[in-house]
Design a protein around this motif. Structure first.
Motif, PDB file in Angstrom:
ATOM      1  N   SER A  34      -1.293  -3.980  -0.857  1.00  0.00           N
ATOM      2  CA  SER A  34      -2.169  -3.337  -1.899  1.00  0.00           C
ATOM      3  C   SER A  34      -2.617  -1.837  -1.236  1.00  0.00           C
ATOM      4  O   SER A  34      -2.269  -1.459   0.010  1.00  0.00           O
ATOM      5  CB  SER A  34      -3.651  -4.160  -2.047  1.00  0.00           C
ATOM      6  OG  SER A  34      -3.890  -4.444  -0.780  1.00  0.00           O
ATOM      7  N   ASP A  49       5.756   5.797  -1.262  1.00  0.00           N
ATOM      8  CA  ASP A  49       5.872   6.224   0.064  1.00  0.00           C
ATOM      9  C   ASP A  49       5.671   5.233   0.968  1.00  0.00           C
ATOM     10  O   ASP A  49       6.133   5.108   1.960  1.00  0.00           O
ATOM     11  CB  ASP A  49       4.805   7.439   0.282  1.00  0.00           C
ATOM     12  CG  ASP A  49       5.238   8.660  -0.649  1.00  0.00           C
ATOM     13  OD1 ASP A  49       6.329   8.813  -1.009  1.00  0.00           O
ATOM     14  OD2 ASP A  49       4.347   9.594  -0.617  1.00  0.00           O
ATOM     15  N   LEU A  50       4.723   4.283   0.653  1.00  0.00           N
ATOM     16  CA  LEU A  50       4.409   3.231   1.669  1.00  0.00           C
ATOM     17  C   LEU A  50       5.139   2.087   1.637  1.00  0.00           C
ATOM     18  O   LEU A  50       5.371   1.648   2.665  1.00  0.00           O
ATOM     19  CB  LEU A  50       2.800   3.071   1.219  1.00  0.00           C
ATOM     20  CG  LEU A  50       1.998   1.870   2.045  1.00  0.00           C
ATOM     21  CD1 LEU A  50       2.109   2.475   3.426  1.00  0.00           C
ATOM     22  CD2 LEU A  50       0.507   1.623   1.513  1.00  0.00           C
ATOM     23  N   TYR A  51       5.666   1.544   0.507  1.00  0.00           N
ATOM     24  CA  TYR A  51       6.208   0.171   0.615  1.00  0.00           C
ATOM     25  C   TYR A  51       7.922   0.391   0.361  1.00  0.00           C
ATOM     26  O   TYR A  51       8.456  -0.546   0.310  1.00  0.00           O
ATOM     27  CB  TYR A  51       5.690  -0.640  -0.739  1.00  0.00           C
ATOM     28  CG  TYR A  51       4.323  -0.996  -0.154  1.00  0.00           C
ATOM     29  CD1 TYR A  51       3.956  -1.832   0.844  1.00  0.00           C
ATOM     30  CD2 TYR A  51       3.286  -0.506  -0.778  1.00  0.00           C
ATOM     31  CE1 TYR A  51       2.752  -2.252   1.402  1.00  0.00           C
ATOM     32  CE2 TYR A  51       1.894  -0.962  -0.554  1.00  0.00           C
ATOM     33  CZ  TYR A  51       1.790  -1.917   0.631  1.00  0.00           C
ATOM     34  OH  TYR A  51       0.461  -2.307   1.001  1.00  0.00           O
ATOM     35  N   ARG A  53       9.813   3.037   1.856  1.00  0.00           N
ATOM     36  CA  ARG A  53      10.640   3.953   2.752  1.00  0.00           C
ATOM     37  C   ARG A  53      12.073   3.544   3.021  1.00  0.00           C
ATOM     38  O   ARG A  53      12.572   4.524   3.634  1.00  0.00           O
ATOM     39  CB  ARG A  53       9.762   4.112   3.970  1.00  0.00           C
ATOM     40  CG  ARG A  53       8.429   5.070   3.607  1.00  0.00           C
ATOM     41  CD  ARG A  53       7.660   5.319   5.045  1.00  0.00           C
ATOM     42  NE  ARG A  53       7.406   4.136   5.845  1.00  0.00           N
ATOM     43  CZ  ARG A  53       6.560   3.636   6.053  1.00  0.00           C
ATOM     44  NH1 ARG A  53       5.432   3.848   5.022  1.00  0.00           N
ATOM     45  NH2 ARG A  53       6.162   2.641   6.779  1.00  0.00           N
ATOM     46  N   ARG A  54      12.355   2.499   3.043  1.00  0.00           N
ATOM     47  CA  ARG A  54      13.561   1.884   3.809  1.00  0.00           C
ATOM     48  C   ARG A  54      14.474   1.203   2.628  1.00  0.00           C
ATOM     49  O   ARG A  54      15.026   0.109   2.922  1.00  0.00           O
ATOM     50  CB  ARG A  54      13.278   1.119   4.896  1.00  0.00           C
ATOM     51  CG  ARG A  54      12.811   2.051   6.194  1.00  0.00           C
ATOM     52  CD  ARG A  54      12.662   1.221   7.335  1.00  0.00           C
ATOM     53  NE  ARG A  54      12.197   2.082   8.576  1.00  0.00           N
ATOM     54  CZ  ARG A  54      11.097   2.352   8.583  1.00  0.00           C
ATOM     55  NH1 ARG A  54      10.105   2.049   8.023  1.00  0.00           N
ATOM     56  NH2 ARG A  54      10.704   3.339   9.844  1.00  0.00           N
ATOM     57  N   GLN A  55      14.295   1.830   1.424  1.00  0.00           N
ATOM     58  CA  GLN A  55      15.214   1.160   0.230  1.00  0.00           C
ATOM     59  C   GLN A  55      14.779  -0.477   0.091  1.00  0.00           C
ATOM     60  O   GLN A  55      15.531  -0.996  -0.212  1.00  0.00           O
ATOM     61  CB  GLN A  55      16.560   1.192   0.671  1.00  0.00           C
ATOM     62  CG  GLN A  55      17.213   2.722   0.990  1.00  0.00           C
ATOM     63  CD  GLN A  55      18.349   2.845   1.259  1.00  0.00           C
ATOM     64  OE1 GLN A  55      19.055   1.992   2.313  1.00  0.00           O
ATOM     65  NE2 GLN A  55      19.177   4.036   1.024  1.00  0.00           N
ATOM     66  N   GLU A  56      13.455  -0.558   0.082  1.00  0.00           N
ATOM     67  CA  GLU A  56      13.174  -2.006  -0.131  1.00  0.00           C
ATOM     68  C   GLU A  56      13.040  -2.310  -1.725  1.00  0.00           C
ATOM     69  O   GLU A  56      13.049  -3.406  -2.028  1.00  0.00           O
ATOM     70  CB  GLU A  56      11.717  -2.071   0.137  1.00  0.00           C
ATOM     71  CG  GLU A  56      11.469  -2.399   1.901  1.00  0.00           C
ATOM     72  CD  GLU A  56      11.311  -0.839   2.615  1.00  0.00           C
ATOM     73  OE1 GLU A  56      11.517   0.096   1.785  1.00  0.00           O
ATOM     74  OE2 GLU A  56      10.689  -1.030   3.753  1.00  0.00           O
TER      75      GLU A  56
END
Lengths: 103, 357
Positions: A34, A49-51, A53-56
């Motif tokens: 959240s 940006d937060l969740y 960032r690494r191609q998730e």
């Protein structure tokens, strides 16, 4: 059924949003965490940006936390009981005679 | 994306930290799938139910009953963890504009962005316990909640950025990997995310020092100097020795903590020795040596009086860090107000459209 969180979420200036991310095409959105944001657009950008960032993920949903109603753990057994006493809903309930294939 | 994969690190004693995180994640999934034998109904006796969930290594979730002291301990620990991530952006942020190459600068920017993200994951985990982030930020700004002692030390050279990555983030990982198995679900899940990213930080720091230690004599000296200054403060990050740690016993019983401060400190020292050897740098401890009977390194304890002074606000940068944080908060007030006013306006506009439709 009651609100997910008992205490107020603090000032309304920056309400809490729950974030769901779908990692790839074909998979479902999963709750990842959240964050606080003043509006949905900023919540979406911050979640990006937060969740991711690494191609998730390839898709994000943000939902105001206040819009979510959760089941209560106290009622868990009574609430989910019907699934347990209707065992015939599961395919393993039925006996298949020996030698029957593709069933 | 950047940087090398340092294979030797994986082979070092206590290495393979990412593997431990994976294992914790798997354990978490398995615990969720496993049903507890002879489970009591939560309504009957909440305390017994709570004890049973903890015993069975299941997770306590936000809506479960929990002892008030458990809730308070978690709020304190998670909030202070979150504050540490946020304040921790300052010592490294200090070098963003002065990073020696564009590549190093881009990496440092990504790292500081990660720290902000970790702060947000942790604030979100703390909020599931019924406090608001704004309250927690107030507590930090008022000085009523702490952040990690380590961020009160200055970053004097570029090598310090490497030392922070290797030692400070390394110590943080040793501390945090067991927290991936913590009994409170939201905290455990946040730690899994954090640890996966933190391992990039530790490696980037190690790579910086490795490059410097194999560079010119001046660069090498700079790397050694950074190690000399950051070694003991990093050891102190694990907190006071077990005899003096006030919260430890209860936290261990509740399975919030899994290992004592001293155990984790020992684990950290054991893995650093080999890593320092590969760097070709010397750990500034004349009494550091392998103890065959203990199968661990003997080492000099950090100065715990200094640790207490720093925690109480008398470290080299305490005042500067808090002033900076307070100034950012105060100076940003009008931006937050503008965003709120805009959101209100947008909502009102959307409502009018719905009425008109």
């Amino acid at each position: 059924m009651s609100e997910q969180r008992e205490t107020p979420q603090g000032p309304v200036t920056s309400p809490l949003w729950e974030v769901f991310v779908r990692p790839r095409r074909g998979l479902s959105h999963t709750h990842v965490g959240s964050l606080h944001a003043p509006d949905a657009e900023l919540a979406l950008r911050n979640a990006r940006d937060l969740y991711t960032r690494r191609q998730e993920g390839v898709s994000i949903w943000v939902v105001p936390a206040g819009a979510i109603t959760a089941s209560s753990p106290d009622e868990k057994d009574a609430f989910f009981d019907p699934a347990a006493d209707k065992v015939y809903r599961h395919p393993t309930f039925y006996e298949v005679p020996d030698g029957v294939a593709h069933l | 994306m950047y940087g090398n994969d340092f294979a030797p690190q994986e082979d070092a004693p206590g290495g393979g930290l990412l593997g431990q995180v994976e294992a914790a994640e798997t354990a978490l999934r398995e615990a969720a799938a496993r049903s507890r034998a002879g489970a009591t109904l939560p309504g009957d006796d909440p305390a017994a139910y709570f004890a049973e969930v903890i015993d069975a290594d299941h997770k306590i979730e936000p809506r479960d009953w929990m002892p008030d002291a458990y809730r308070r301990t978690l709020v304190r620990q998670i909030a202070q963890h979150a504050h540490s991530e946020i304040i921790g952006m300052q010592p490294e942020g200090n070098w963003i504009s002065r990073a020696p190459s564009l590549k190093r600068k881009a990496i440092l920017l990504a790292k500081v962005q990660d720290e902000a993200g970790h702060g947000l994951y942790l604030y979100a985990a703390a909020e599931t316990l019924g406090v608001s982030r704004d309250e927690l930020v107030e507590l930090l700004l008022d000085g009523r909640q702490k952040y990690s002692s380590i961020f009160n030390y200055p970053t004097l050279t570029w090598a310090d950025v490497g030392a922070i990555g290797w030692l400070v983030d390394g110590a943080a990982i040793v501390n945090q990997v067991p927290l991936c198995r913590c009994s409170y679900g939201p905290y455990a899940r946040a730690m899994i995310r954090v640890c996966k990213e933190e391992s990039f930080h530790q490696r980037q720091g190690y790579e910086i020092l490795h490059t410097l230690a194999h560079g010119t004599p001046a660069q090498r000296a700079m790397a050694q100097d950074a190690l000399d200054r950051w070694w003991y403060p990093s050891l102190a990050m694990f907190g006071p020795p077990d005899g003096d740690s006030t919260h430890s016993a209860q936290s261990m019983a509740w399975k919030i903590k899994r290992f004592s401060n001293d155990e984790l400190r020992q684990r950290f020292v054991d893995m650093c020795v080999r890593q320092a050897e590969i760097l070709g740098l010397t750990i500034p401890d004349p009494d550091l040596r392998w103890n065959e009977t203990r199968q661990a390194y003997d080492f000099t304890q950090p100065d715990y009086d200094e640790l207490m002074r720093v925690i109480k606000g008398e470290g080299p940068c305490n005042r500067q860090r808090m002033e900076h944080r307070r100034r950012a908060h105060a100076d940003g007030a009008w931006v937050r107000e503008a965003a709120t006013a805009y959101a209100v306006k947008q909502r009102a506009g959307a409502q009018r459209e719905r009425v008109a439709a």
